[in-house]
Motif scaffolding. Structure first.
Motif, PDB file in Angstrom:
ATOM      1  N   MET A   1       0.854  -1.183   0.000  1.00  0.00           N
ATOM      2  CA  MET A   1       0.000   0.000   0.000  1.00  0.00           C
ATOM      3  C   MET A   1       0.895   1.239   0.000  1.00  0.00           C
ATOM      4  N   ALA A   2       0.534   2.208  -0.824  1.00  0.00           N
ATOM      5  CA  ALA A   2       1.327   3.432  -0.964  1.00  0.00           C
ATOM      6  C   ALA A   2       1.162   4.330   0.264  1.00  0.00           C
ATOM      7  N   GLU A   6       3.343   9.420  -1.587  1.00  0.00           N
ATOM      8  CA  GLU A   6       3.196   8.853  -2.931  1.00  0.00           C
ATOM      9  C   GLU A   6       1.804   9.129  -3.491  1.00  0.00           C
ATOM     10  N   ARG A  10       0.747  11.263  -6.884  1.00  0.00           N
ATOM     11  CA  ARG A  10      -0.109  10.754  -7.960  1.00  0.00           C
ATOM     12  C   ARG A  10      -1.275  11.696  -8.254  1.00  0.00           C
ATOM     13  N   SER A  34      -8.807  -4.730  -9.056  1.00  0.00           N
ATOM     14  CA  SER A  34      -7.481  -4.588  -9.669  1.00  0.00           C
ATOM     15  C   SER A  34      -6.836  -3.263  -9.282  1.00  0.00           C
ATOM     16  N   ASN A  35      -7.373  -2.622  -8.259  1.00  0.00           N
ATOM     17  CA  ASN A  35      -6.921  -1.286  -7.874  1.00  0.00           C
ATOM     18  C   ASN A  35      -6.783  -1.163  -6.366  1.00  0.00           C
ATOM     19  N   GLN A  36      -5.994  -0.182  -5.984  1.00  0.00           N
ATOM     20  CA  GLN A  36      -6.051   0.326  -4.612  1.00  0.00           C
ATOM     21  C   GLN A  36      -6.855   1.617  -4.696  1.00  0.00           C
ATOM     22  N   VAL A  51      -5.773   3.709  -7.949  1.00  0.00           N
ATOM     23  CA  VAL A  51      -4.440   3.402  -8.461  1.00  0.00           C
ATOM     24  C   VAL A  51      -4.391   1.909  -8.788  1.00  0.00           C
ATOM     25  N   ASP A  53      -3.085  -1.678  -9.259  1.00  0.00           N
ATOM     26  CA  ASP A  53      -1.917  -2.294  -8.632  1.00  0.00           C
ATOM     27  C   ASP A  53      -1.672  -3.722  -9.083  1.00  0.00           C
ATOM     28  N   ARG A  54      -2.535  -4.271  -9.926  1.00  0.00           N
ATOM     29  CA  ARG A  54      -2.297  -5.613 -10.457  1.00  0.00           C
ATOM     30  C   ARG A  54      -3.030  -5.766 -11.788  1.00  0.00           C
ATOM     31  N   THR A  86      -2.705   4.707 -17.720  1.00  0.00           N
ATOM     32  CA  THR A  86      -2.278   4.111 -16.447  1.00  0.00           C
ATOM     33  C   THR A  86      -3.442   3.550 -15.635  1.00  0.00           C
TER      34      THR A  86
END
Length: 120
Positions: A1-2, A6, A10, A34-36, A51, A53-54, A86
């Motif tokens: 986790m960011a 960070e 973003r 598929s996100n944070q 964001v 993350d996978r 992104t």
């Protein structure tokens, strides 16, 4: 986790006119496929930073972006910024229960899905 530094980086990268000092109270939201997702405050308004993350199959950010552009009749949070390359996105916070955590009356679900498909 960011960490929050960070996450601020973003947000500002996606929305450069926002000052880093105006971005506060980042809070992780569990449950992304598929996100944070992180709720945060910009001055006196709540937003969500997504964001990825996978990598997951069948995720098409360009298609997702067009869906948001043409989804006026469908209830979706207001998208403030979206980078299809992104998948990073900023949207307004939408209060209410999550559909995945709600008992849904099947007789209401079918008409809802039909209206969703017509709108697409």
């Amino acid at each position: 986790m960011a960490d929050s530094t960070e996450l601020v980086r973003r947000v500002v990268a996606l929305w450069p006119s926002w000052e880093p000092g105006d971005l506060t109270t980042f809070q992780f939201l569990p449950g992304g496929y598929s996100n944070q997702n992180h709720q945060f405050r910009h001055r006196d308004e709540l937003f969500v930073l997504r964001v990825p993350d996978r990598i997951r199959p069948f995720i098409d950010r360009e298609l997702e972006q067009s869906f948001y552009k043409f989804s006026a009749p469908i209830l979706v949070p207001r998208i403030e910024a979206f980078d299809a390359s992104t998948g990073v996105m900023i949207s307004h916070w939408q209060s209410g229960a999550l559909l995945c955590e709600t008992q849904v009356d099947p007789s209401l679900l079918v008409p809802y899905l039909k209206s969703l498909h017509r709108a697409l």
